[in-house]
Write a protein that holds these residues in place. Structure first.
Motif, PDB file in Angstrom:
ATOM      1  N   ARG A  68       0.834  -1.210   0.000  1.00 58.87           N
ATOM      2  CA  ARG A  68       0.000   0.000   0.000  1.00 58.87           C
ATOM      3  C   ARG A  68       0.863   1.251   0.000  1.00 58.87           C
ATOM      4  O   ARG A  68       0.569   2.216  -0.705  1.00 58.87           O
ATOM      5  CB  ARG A  68      -0.915   0.007   1.222  1.00 58.87           C
TER       6      ARG A  68
ATOM      7  N   GLN B  54       3.893   1.552  -1.181  1.00 61.78           N
ATOM      8  CA  GLN B  54       4.503   1.666  -2.497  1.00 61.78           C
ATOM      9  C   GLN B  54       3.508   2.220  -3.521  1.00 61.78           C
ATOM     10  O   GLN B  54       3.863   3.067  -4.347  1.00 61.78           O
ATOM     11  CB  GLN B  54       5.025   0.307  -2.961  1.00 61.78           C
ATOM     12  N   MET B  55       2.250   1.786  -3.452  1.00 61.13           N
ATOM     13  CA  MET B  55       1.230   2.300  -4.378  1.00 61.13           C
ATOM     14  C   MET B  55       0.981   3.790  -4.137  1.00 61.13           C
ATOM     15  O   MET B  55       0.829   4.561  -5.082  1.00 61.13           O
ATOM     16  CB  MET B  55      -0.075   1.517  -4.239  1.00 61.13           C
ATOM     17  N   LYS B  56       0.962   4.215  -2.866  1.00 55.94           N
ATOM     18  CA  LYS B  56       0.783   5.638  -2.556  1.00 55.94           C
ATOM     19  C   LYS B  56       1.936   6.458  -3.110  1.00 55.94           C
ATOM     20  O   LYS B  56       1.735   7.542  -3.655  1.00 55.94           O
ATOM     21  CB  LYS B  56       0.678   5.849  -1.049  1.00 55.94           C
ATOM     22  N   GLN B  57       3.158   5.951  -2.954  1.00 54.88           N
ATOM     23  CA  GLN B  57       4.330   6.661  -3.455  1.00 54.88           C
ATOM     24  C   GLN B  57       4.301   6.757  -4.973  1.00 54.88           C
ATOM     25  O   GLN B  57       4.643   7.796  -5.546  1.00 54.88           O
ATOM     26  CB  GLN B  57       5.602   5.975  -2.982  1.00 54.88           C
ATOM     27  N   GLN B  58       3.899   5.686  -5.653  1.00 58.12           N
ATOM     28  CA  GLN B  58       3.806   5.721  -7.114  1.00 58.12           C
ATOM     29  C   GLN B  58       2.744   6.706  -7.569  1.00 58.12           C
ATOM     30  O   GLN B  58       2.936   7.436  -8.544  1.00 58.12           O
ATOM     31  CB  GLN B  58       3.500   4.325  -7.651  1.00 58.12           C
ATOM     32  N   ALA B  59       1.613   6.758  -6.868  1.00 59.39           N
ATOM     33  CA  ALA B  59       0.556   7.700  -7.220  1.00 59.39           C
ATOM     34  C   ALA B  59       1.027   9.135  -7.021  1.00 59.39           C
ATOM     35  O   ALA B  59       0.742  10.011  -7.854  1.00 59.39           O
ATOM     36  CB  ALA B  59      -0.692   7.434  -6.387  1.00 59.39           C
TER      37      ALA B  59
ATOM     38  N   THR C 192       4.173  10.234  -7.107  1.00 53.45           N
ATOM     39  CA  THR C 192       5.172  10.522  -8.137  1.00 53.45           C
ATOM     40  C   THR C 192       4.493  10.829  -9.466  1.00 53.45           C
ATOM     41  O   THR C 192       4.872  11.773 -10.163  1.00 53.45           O
ATOM     42  CB  THR C 192       6.132   9.326  -8.296  1.00 53.45           C
ATOM     43  N   SER C 193       3.479  10.058  -9.813  1.00 53.14           N
ATOM     44  CA  SER C 193       2.745  10.286 -11.049  1.00 53.14           C
ATOM     45  C   SER C 193       2.056  11.649 -11.036  1.00 53.14           C
ATOM     46  O   SER C 193       2.089  12.383 -12.031  1.00 53.14           O
ATOM     47  CB  SER C 193       1.716   9.177 -11.242  1.00 53.14           C
TER      48      SER C 193
ATOM     49  N   ARG D  24       4.594  14.403 -11.515  1.00 51.23           N
ATOM     50  CA  ARG D  24       5.027  14.484 -12.917  1.00 51.23           C
ATOM     51  C   ARG D  24       4.005  15.226 -13.767  1.00 51.23           C
ATOM     52  O   ARG D  24       4.357  16.031 -14.634  1.00 51.23           O
ATOM     53  CB  ARG D  24       5.255  13.090 -13.481  1.00 51.23           C
TER      54      ARG D  24
END
Length: 179
Positions: A90, A92-97, A99-100, A103
């Protein structure tokens, strides 16, 4: 033939039982209840009713309160623990969201296609901590003239589409104030 009384045990069916001569009530009221805000998504939350005497006393309870004044039962929420691997996934998914999203904001700033309302929110979000309040940040946004950018206010710069220059100025002044 002599029948022996079975030893009392905790019932899962929701009725009162006795254990060692003490009444014990446990009733499952909802099997998968969630509140309006879901603090832990996809985690089973059970709400059970227990004998209030089993729970620790509240610190604000009156000392001389009679037993008759206290409620006989209390409702308790039980939440299943989260496995560390699930918690890490969870995060990791928050961090990816995040970062996206960053961007996308960066691309909108670079291309100059960010709407003025979002640009204002972005600028206010950058300065509100340094100024202390949202009201102070709003006042700064409308009335502070920046000499390095032609004496214009941040609001004028945003309306003119010069958000990138304003953000660059904020970054340099923030870096300069730390030194």
């Amino acid at each position: 033939m002599k029948f022996s009384r079975p030893e009392p045990s905790v019932s899962r069916l929701g009725h009162a039982t006795e254990r060692n001569g003490i009444p014990f009530l446990i009733a499952e009221t909802h099997s998968m209840k969630t509140t309006g805000k879901n603090p832990r998504p996809a985690q089973p939350l059970r709400q059970i009713t227990v004998d209030a005497g089993l729970l620790p006393k509240a610190p604000d309870a009156k000392r001389g309160q009679a037993a008759a004044d206290r409620p006989a039962t209390a409702t308790v929420n039980i939440v299943a623990p989260v496995h560390p691997a699930v918690s890490a996934a969870r995060l990791q998914m928050k961090q990816q969201a995040m970062t996206s999203a960053l961007r996308k904001v960066g691309a909108a700033v670079d291309s100059g296609e960010m709407p003025a309302a979002e640009a204002k929110r972005l600028v206010l979000g950058r300065v509100v901590r340094g100024l202390g309040s949202v009201e102070a940040a709003e006042k700064w946004y409308r009335s502070h003239h920046i000499a390095e950018l032609g004496g214009r206010t941040p609001a004028q710069l945003v309306r003119a589409g010069e958000l990138k220059a304003l953000l660059g100025h904020l970054d340099t002044t923030k870096a300069g104030s730390k030194a």
